[in-house]
Each structure stands twice: as structure tokens, then as C-alpha cells.
Design a protein around this motif. Structure first.
Motif, mmCIF file in Angstrom:
data_model
loop_
_atom_site.group_PDB
_atom_site.id
_atom_site.type_symbol
_atom_site.label_atom_id
_atom_site.label_comp_id
_atom_site.label_asym_id
_atom_site.label_seq_id
_atom_site.Cartn_x
_atom_site.Cartn_y
_atom_site.Cartn_z
ATOM 1 N N PHE A 251 0.806 -1.220 0.000
ATOM 2 C CA PHE A 251 0.000 0.000 0.000
ATOM 3 C C PHE A 251 0.843 1.276 0.000
ATOM 4 N N GLU A 252 2.151 1.126 0.125
ATOM 5 C CA GLU A 252 3.028 2.269 -0.169
ATOM 6 C C GLU A 252 3.103 2.470 -1.681
ATOM 7 N N MET A 253 3.015 1.373 -2.400
ATOM 8 C CA MET A 253 3.205 1.414 -3.853
ATOM 9 C C MET A 253 1.890 1.610 -4.614
ATOM 10 N N VAL A 254 0.782 1.189 -4.015
ATOM 11 C CA VAL A 254 -0.491 1.161 -4.737
ATOM 12 C C VAL A 254 -1.443 2.157 -4.090
ATOM 13 N N ASP A 255 -2.202 2.861 -4.909
ATOM 14 C CA ASP A 255 -3.195 3.795 -4.379
ATOM 15 C C ASP A 255 -4.451 3.007 -4.026
ATOM 16 N N ALA A 256 -4.697 2.857 -2.717
ATOM 17 C CA ALA A 256 -5.820 2.030 -2.262
ATOM 18 C C ALA A 256 -7.155 2.579 -2.767
ATOM 19 N N ASN A 257 -7.238 3.911 -2.914
ATOM 20 C CA ASN A 257 -8.515 4.509 -3.359
ATOM 21 C C ASN A 257 -8.874 4.094 -4.782
ATOM 22 N N ARG A 258 -7.866 3.787 -5.565
ATOM 23 C CA ARG A 258 -8.143 3.434 -6.965
ATOM 24 C C ARG A 258 -8.085 1.924 -7.210
ATOM 25 N N LEU A 259 -7.916 1.172 -6.145
ATOM 26 C CA LEU A 259 -7.858 -0.293 -6.309
ATOM 27 C C LEU A 259 -9.242 -0.857 -6.645
ATOM 28 N N HIS A 260 -9.284 -1.824 -7.525
ATOM 29 C CA HIS A 260 -10.571 -2.461 -7.797
ATOM 30 C C HIS A 260 -10.979 -3.378 -6.653
ATOM 31 N N SER A 261 -10.047 -4.247 -6.211
ATOM 32 C CA SER A 261 -10.416 -5.255 -5.207
ATOM 33 C C SER A 261 -9.172 -5.892 -4.616
ATOM 34 N N VAL A 262 -9.384 -6.444 -3.434
ATOM 35 C CA VAL A 262 -8.344 -7.242 -2.774
ATOM 36 C C VAL A 262 -8.994 -8.569 -2.431
ATOM 37 N N SER A 263 -8.321 -9.684 -2.662
ATOM 38 C CA SER A 263 -8.867 -10.939 -2.133
ATOM 39 C C SER A 263 -7.882 -11.598 -1.198
ATOM 40 N N LEU A 264 -8.459 -12.298 -0.242
ATOM 41 C CA LEU A 264 -7.679 -12.881 0.838
ATOM 42 C C LEU A 264 -8.147 -14.311 1.069
ATOM 43 N N GLY A 265 -7.210 -15.243 0.992
ATOM 44 C CA GLY A 265 -7.594 -16.635 1.230
ATOM 45 C C GLY A 265 -6.405 -17.433 1.725
ATOM 46 N N LEU A 266 -6.667 -18.425 2.545
ATOM 47 C CA LEU A 266 -5.564 -19.230 3.072
ATOM 48 C C LEU A 266 -5.318 -20.474 2.218
ATOM 49 N N PHE A 267 -4.138 -21.025 2.356
ATOM 50 C CA PHE A 267 -3.761 -22.245 1.627
ATOM 51 C C PHE A 267 -4.823 -23.325 1.833
ATOM 52 N N ARG A 268 -5.289 -23.894 0.744
ATOM 53 C CA ARG A 268 -6.289 -24.956 0.809
ATOM 54 C C ARG A 268 -6.251 -25.721 -0.497
ATOM 55 N N LEU A 269 -6.474 -27.005 -0.447
ATOM 56 C CA LEU A 269 -6.472 -27.810 -1.671
ATOM 57 C C LEU A 269 -7.433 -28.982 -1.499
ATOM 58 N N PRO A 270 -8.096 -29.393 -2.566
ATOM 59 C CA PRO A 270 -8.884 -30.626 -2.473
ATOM 60 C C PRO A 270 -7.954 -31.790 -2.109
ATOM 61 N N LYS A 271 -8.462 -32.722 -1.283
ATOM 62 C CA LYS A 271 -7.602 -33.782 -0.749
ATOM 63 C C LYS A 271 -6.838 -34.584 -1.827
ATOM 64 N N PRO A 272 -7.499 -35.045 -2.906
ATOM 65 C CA PRO A 272 -6.740 -35.845 -3.892
ATOM 66 C C PRO A 272 -5.595 -35.049 -4.526
ATOM 67 N N ILE A 273 -5.832 -33.755 -4.741
ATOM 68 C CA ILE A 273 -4.792 -32.909 -5.343
ATOM 69 C C ILE A 273 -3.641 -32.722 -4.358
ATOM 70 N N TYR A 274 -4.006 -32.483 -3.118
ATOM 71 C CA TYR A 274 -2.986 -32.321 -2.065
ATOM 72 C C TYR A 274 -2.124 -33.587 -1.965
ATOM 73 N N GLU A 275 -2.780 -34.744 -2.013
ATOM 74 C CA GLU A 275 -2.032 -36.009 -1.873
ATOM 75 C C GLU A 275 -1.086 -36.231 -3.055
ATOM 76 N N THR A 276 -1.549 -35.904 -4.244
ATOM 77 C CA THR A 276 -0.675 -36.048 -5.424
ATOM 78 C C THR A 276 0.542 -35.134 -5.289
ATOM 79 N N MET A 277 0.300 -33.902 -4.831
ATOM 80 C CA MET A 277 1.411 -32.954 -4.697
ATOM 81 C C MET A 277 2.396 -33.412 -3.618
ATOM 82 N N HIS A 278 1.860 -33.959 -2.563
ATOM 83 C CA HIS A 278 2.714 -34.458 -1.479
ATOM 84 C C HIS A 278 3.598 -35.604 -1.980
ATOM 85 N N ARG A 279 3.010 -36.447 -2.845
ATOM 86 C CA ARG A 279 3.804 -37.550 -3.419
ATOM 87 C C ARG A 279 4.905 -37.019 -4.339
#
Ligand code: SF4
Length: 331
Positions: A251-279
Motif C-alpha cells: 500500500f506504499e506502492m499502490v493507491d488504495a482509493n483506486r484499487l478495484h479489489s483485494v482478495s484474501l484466502g488461506l492455503f487450501r487444496l482438495p484432498k486428492p490434489i494435495y495427496e498427489t502434490m505431497h507424493r
């Protein structure tokens, strides 16, 4: 950069295919009947292929525009995604594509006009609604732009349908193809950001966060609508310090007033995908925990997830009003 190009044989006369083949005169060319022959076979190792992916040029058939997951929403009443490309030149350890596809080869679907027809169909189905179309679901929207020329085709298309929105989601800092054009008011250039420490350890081959912020600033100053995507937030021992610093710098670099949107989400994966990645990466700390399964999804334990999410939300509220912040948390 590309040593081998596979192409569906009947696409050889296609101008887009011809231009791409010309761009890589030394690439080994292999014709095939259908891209799935190369992309789908079981005995492939995503991790090995990622070291030197081939490019596959194909025609997308079937459903070209699909409903986007609910956590993608950034204010529209209808949300769809379309994938002109599968996979991406970056190598984020948390990327769900490596658990979803058997192959790390890049697939580029060159029938852009068919995607546009399918988008038009959706627009005509919901004439009174604000529809968002997301192009960065199965790839990075901009990382391969020098090869795909995606923007040249899709920006004028969306410009002529001003009541719909296109989200380009990217980690690229290469934005010259946007800067060289007049801003398209219904296009949102949405940048994924993470603390530098997470970027260095988990987002291999991507530009630094500082380089992305410089590009974001240049785009915003020239009038482009910007989105910031803090997703996936990755837990680490000093997550509070790391994310507080990231938001402060962003927010030092970006003008918050002119921002379209911010999204916030935590790490999450469907179980089969997570298991494949872990392998694929058994020694990767990211997959070692603290992770638990809830309703088929692998994510941080509920309490930890809540704690990290609430912290980030509170920090963000110092810079941006709540109505511009969208949650990617699955309820
Ligand atoms: S930039 Fe996006 S699509 Fe590319 S590897 Fe990273 S998470 Fe996956």
C-alpha cells in the motif's frame, strides 16, 4: 526456451499456430491427432517435465466457459472462467495444477474465437447481470503473453462488451503489453502477492514481489484497474510480521482509493490434489503440516486458519475499506 512443439495436425494452416511455429524455428515439431495423446497419458512425472516443458498447440472443444468457484468472486453476480492455456512457466510449490494434471507441458488452445463465442453466449444468458470472466484459473494470464498474444485478441473483445469484466490473474512483472495500450476499463489486472520470504521459498521462477509492485504501480498510474490477490496466504512462524510488512509495502506502492479489489484466502487444496502434490514433493515442508482435512479439503486447522485470516483482514483494514476486500475462505 521451448525445445519441442506438439501440434494437432489439422491446425497446421491456422495463422496463430503458424506464427508460434515461426517464433521457435529451432524447436522440434511433432504432429499429433489430439493433444490429449501427449498431455493425458498416466506414466508422466509432472516434476521431471517441469524442468523442460514442451508446448502443445491444440483446439479446445466441449465446455469452453465454466462456472468459477465461489471463492473467486470479486463483486460480480455471475462468475465464469475460461482456460486458453493449461500450466504456466512458473513453479509455485502450492500450485494446484501440479496435482491436477499429469503433465507439466504447456497446452495453448488457439481457437480464441470459439472462447469468445462461448463468452457471448453467457452474456446473452444473463443480460441484466454483472458477469466476471476469469482467465487465470488453469494458467497465469500474462506469463506467456509473448507467445500467446492473448491480450491482442481478448482486450478488444471485452472492450466491446463493457458490462462484463475480464480478470487477468498473474505473478508476472512483464506488463509492457498492457502499458502500450489504452486502459480497458472492464479489465482487472490482478496480481498475486506473498511475503518476499514465501516468494523466495515457494514461488520458483516468478518475479520478485518488488518487481511485481513496480509493475502494478506503473499500470495503476497509467489508468489500469488493479486487483491484489493475497491468496494463498501461507502460514509460517512469523506470519504476522511477514504479512504486515507485505501489506505495508504494497500500500506504499499502490493507491488504495483506486484499487478495484483485494482478495484474501488461506492455503487450501482438495484432498486428492494435495495427496498427489505431497507424493511429488515428499520433503516439502509446506506439505508436512500443520494441515488437516475438512470436508474433502486439506487446509490449516480451523483455529489456526481463523487466527491467520483475522490477523490479515485486520491488517488490510488499515489500508483498504472492507467492501473492497473479498474472502476466499470456503465456508
Ligand atoms: S503462477 Fe499460478 S499457475 Fe503458475 S505455477 Fe504459480 S500458482 Fe501455478
Amino acid at each position: 526456451m521451448i525445445d519441442t512443439i506438439y501440434f494437432e495436425e489439422n491446425l497446421l494452416p491456422n495463422l496463430r499456430v503458424q506464427e508460434i511455429l515461426k517464433r521457435f524455428p529451432n524447436a522440434h515439431r511433432v504432429a499429433c491427432d489430439y493433444y490429449g495423446e501427449v498431455f493425458n497419458p498416466k506414466a508422466q512425472n509432472f516434476r521431471l517435465q517441469k524442468e523442460n516443458p514442451a508446448l502443445i498447440l491444440a483446439n479446445k472443444t466441449g465446455s469452453l466457459v465454466l462456472p468459477a468457484p465461489s471463492e473467486y468472486a470479486i463483486g460480480g453476480t455471475r462468475n465464469f472462467y475460461f482456460s486458453h492455456m493449461l500450466n504456466c512457466p512458473y513453479d509455485c510449490r502450492y500450485c494446484f495444477l501440479q496435482g491436477m494434471y499429469r503433465s507439466a507441458h504447456y497446452v495453448l488452445f488457439v481457437n480464441y474465437e470459439d472462447f469468445q463465442d462461448a463468452i457471448l453466449k453467457k452474456i446473452s444468458e444473463f443480460p441484466e447481470e454483472e458477469i466476471y470472466f476469469f482467465s487465470g484459473y488453469d494458467c497465469d494470464s500474462l506469463a506467456f503473453e509473448s507467445v500467446t498474444n492473448f491480450l491482442e485478441s481478448f482486450l478488444p473483445f471485452f472492450e466491446s462488451h463493457p458490462n462484463t469484466y475480464l480478470e487477468l490473474r498473474t505473478k508476472s512483472a512483464q506488463v509492457s503489453s498492457l502499458l502500450s495500450r489504452k486502459p480497458v476499463q472492464n479489465c482487472i489486472a490482478a496480481f498475486s502477492l506473498a511475503p518476499e520470504k514465501i516468494n523466495r521459498s515457494l514461488e520458483s521462477k516468478t518475479p520478485s514481489i518488488e518487481a511485481r509492485l513496480q509493475s502494478i504501480q506503473a499500470l495503476q498510474m497509467s489508468g489500469w484497474k488493479i486487483g491484489l490477490r493475497f491468496d494463498p496466504v501461507i502460514y509460517c512462524a512469523d506470519y504476522a510480521g511477514e504479512y504486515a510488512q507485505l501489506f505495508k509495502r504494497a500500500f506504499e506502492m499502490v493507491d488504495a482509493n483506486r484499487l478495484h479489489s483485494v482478495s484474501l484466502g488461506l492455503f487450501r487444496l482438495p484432498k486428492p490434489i494435495y495427496e498427489t502434490m505431497h507424493r511429488l514433493y515428499p520433503d516439502e515442508k509446506l506439505f508436512a503440516g500443520p494441515i488437516e482435512e475438512r470436508s474433502g479439503m486439506c487446509s490449516y486447522p480451523k483455529e489456526l486458519e481463523h487466527q491467520v485470516y483475522e490477523f490479515c483482514l485486520k491488517e488490510l483494514s488499515r489500508y483498504i475499506p472492507a467492501q473492497k476486500t473479498f474472502s476466499c475462505v470456503i465456508v
